[in-house]
Scaffold this active site. Structure first.
Site, PDB file in Angstrom:
ATOM      1  CB  SER A 173      29.698   1.532 -30.557  1.00 21.46           C
ATOM      2  OG  SER A 173      29.034   2.750 -30.343  1.00 21.46           O
ATOM      3  CG  HIS A 180      -1.979  -1.084   1.127  1.00 22.07           C
ATOM      4  ND1 HIS A 180      -2.145  -2.036   2.111  1.00 22.07           N
ATOM      5  CD2 HIS A 180      -2.868  -1.393   0.153  1.00 22.07           C
ATOM      6  CE1 HIS A 180      -3.114  -2.872   1.754  1.00 22.07           C
ATOM      7  NE2 HIS A 180      -3.568  -2.504   0.563  1.00 22.07           N
TER       8      HIS A 180
END
Length: 565
Positions: free
Chosen positions: A437, A221
């Site tokens: 890359s 909660h």
């Protein structure tokens, strides 16, 4: 906190309308926030034992997601993190229960116990048999409260499944309640949160956490946990959670269990899979038999980042109920666990290895230069990550660090000639760096290596190899100068170096010109409209930030400067 809602007061009803619209087997009661099975017999006398659960909203897919044949007959939704009303629970009982009765599966919170309990009394007064099973599976409270006062959290979903399967088989109410209670007693759960969540009506987080803090042992909660601990790796957290559960539930070597890895709402499958991996390894290492395991978001706390682990002891009968078919849309399926086995190896036909031979003169100097590049990439990681995050996906820094690590790991036999070293580096970067890359740098290095394998390795040969490498990057990715990519630093740098060498300048002076042009090119990318790569999706929003790939080129060019002779 921004949320996709219309009005906080309408959240629950509109959410349920959306759920039911995609679930042909479900229906929504007109006057209450209650989801029921659409195939519930109109004649109450034909109904089997009904299994009903619910609670506050914000725990989705619980509880509506578990309404279906073989699981829940009805789910009652209250406001966010608020127990549903007695009348809503009573409406659910009336809608799906008959003479066979109903089992209410209730999580151990005061509001839920009061409202479900009162509704049960009212239903009994109307002649409907009702039993209640309270789930209190939160083992984090083992030093705080007695077992009967612990919270009910994610493990409740497993109790829904056991009770639903029994009810679907035609078992009487007393047996359904007895087995559901036994499952609840054999169940343990514990959670950890990396951050808070925000209730729509409150509009602010329930608590605050520092960047290096976690809440351990929290409920569902949005409340704080039993203690705050420093940030730590996933494996360490899993060890803590499992140790607490195993000790509290007295799980020993040889015991059979099922495992539920539950996301609290803001945890991606990637992280849950990492947690699952460790949990299975720890349990197997302790000799515990994991019969079934599920990973996903089953009972959440809005958008809270974090997870919980649940263990339920099983025997053949309980396992059969967990395996029984259900049409509940949120039930994750069979939960079969793969046999523990080593990763497969792939056989690849290898070309005949080339003998390394004697190292050429100057290769010690060459290796030192390359290792200096690796160090420079390590140092630049955070800056490159920041640049890439501004206009890309943020992975360039860590990708190049992986490349640096791969270069350091090359065997000594790789450093016998420039061509051999560049080829080895290309292979290492190809394997170590994902995304774009890796292929770009690997292709460039391989192209340069081929040129240098043809004979001389003087400054002119290096200049030509550099230019060929840059052309290879352009060919592979389709970029040109001006597209706001690494080429905006590479191309002017290569051209400057080649031009200076041809003009008779010393290699050191030629390299200084090369670095200057690269720096100017990288800086210019901040003023370029991106035309390729992820930055192109941002359009003008990418302006003002240099391209990360171009900045990385400057990093390694500058790192080589002291070694150019």
């Amino acid at each position: 906190m921004k949320k996709l809602v219309n009005s906080p007061r309408a959240v629950v009803r509109e959410m349920l309308e959306g759920f039911v619209a995609l679930a042909p087997g479900q229906a929504l009661l007109e006057e209450e926030t209650v989801v029921v099975r659409a195939d519930t017999p109109a004649d109450a006398g034909q109904r089997k034992v009904a299994v009903i659960s619910g609670g506050g909203s914000g725990h989705e897919p619980a509880h509506a997601g578990y309404v279906g044949a073989g699981m829940l007959d009805a789910a009652v939704a209250g406001d966010v993190f608020t127990s549903p009303s007695t009348d809503a629970v009573l409406a659910a009982i009336r809608a799906v229960a008959g003479p066979a009765g109903a089992l209410l599966v209730v999580k151990n919170y005061t509001g839920d116990r009061l409202n479900f309990g009162l509704a049960a009394e009212l239903a009994r007064a109307e002649g409907i048999p009702v039993e209640t099973v309270v789930v209190a599976d939160d083992v984090a409270l083992h030093d705080t409260v007695e077992p009967a006062r612990r919270r009910g959290i994610a493990g409740t979903v497993l109790v829904h499944k056991v009770a639903g399967a029994l009810a679907a088989s035609g078992a009487p109410l007393a047996e359904v309640a007895r087995q559901a209670a036994a499952a609840a007693a054999a169940l343990g759960t514990m959670g950890v949160a990396l951050g808070p969540c925000t209730v729509p009506a409150a509009g602010r987080p329930g608590f605050t956490l520092g960047e290096d803090e976690l809440e351990l042992g929290l409920g569902i909660h949005g409340e704080q946990g039993v203690r705050r601990v420093p940030m730590q790796p996933a494996d360490a957290l899993v060890d803590t959670l499992l140790t607490t559960i195993v000790e509290d539930r007295r799980i020993n070597s040889g015991d059979r269990v099922v495992l539920l890895v539950n996301g609290l709402g803001g945890t991606p499958p990637m992280e849950l899979a990492i947690v699952t991996r460790r949990a299975l390894a720890v349990l197997r290492g302790a000799g515990v038999r994991v019969e079934r395991a599920w990973s996903g978001t089953f009972l959440s706390a809005l958008e809270m980042p974090g997870c919980s682990l649940s263990l339920l002891k099983v025997d053949d009968a309980r396992l059969a109920w967990l395996d029984a078919a259900t049409t509940a849309p949120a039930w994750p399926g069979a939960g079969r666990v793969a046999e523990q086995r080593a990763p497969r190896t792939v056989s690849v036909a290898q070309a005949k290895p080339v003998e390394a031979g004697e190292a050429r003169p100057g290769m010690d100097h060459f290796k030192k230069a390359v290792l200096a590049v690796a160090t420079a990439l390590d140092v630049a990681e955070s800056r490159l990550t920041a640049l890439d995050s501004a206009a890309g996906d943020g992975d360039l820094g860590i990708s190049l660090v992986r490349g640096a690590e791969a270069i350091r790991a090359l065997p000594e036999s790789s450093w016998t000639s420039p061509s051999r070293a560049l080829t080895a580096m290309g292979g290492a970067l190809r394997r170590a760096i994902g995304g774009s890359s890796g292929p770009f740098y690997a292709t460039a290095l391989l192209r340069a290596a081929r040129r240098l394998s043809e004979g001389k390795t003087d400054a002119a040969a290096w200049a030509e190899a550099f230019s060929l490498a840059v052309d290879a990057v352009s060919e592979l990715g389709g970029a040109r100068p001006g597209d706001r990519t690494m080429l905006d630093a590479l191309k002017p740098a290569a051209d400057a170096f080649a031009g200076a060498v041809k003009a008779g300048q010393s290699p050191a002076d030629a390299w200084a010109a090369c670095v200057r042009e690269a720096e100017q090119g990288a800086d210019a990318t901040s003023r370029m409209q991106p035309r390729l790569g992820r930055a192109s999706y941002l359009g003008e929003r990418a302006l003002g930030v240099p391209d990360a790939g171009a900045a990385a080129v400057v990093v390694w060019l500058k790192a080589l400067t002291p070694y150019i002779q």
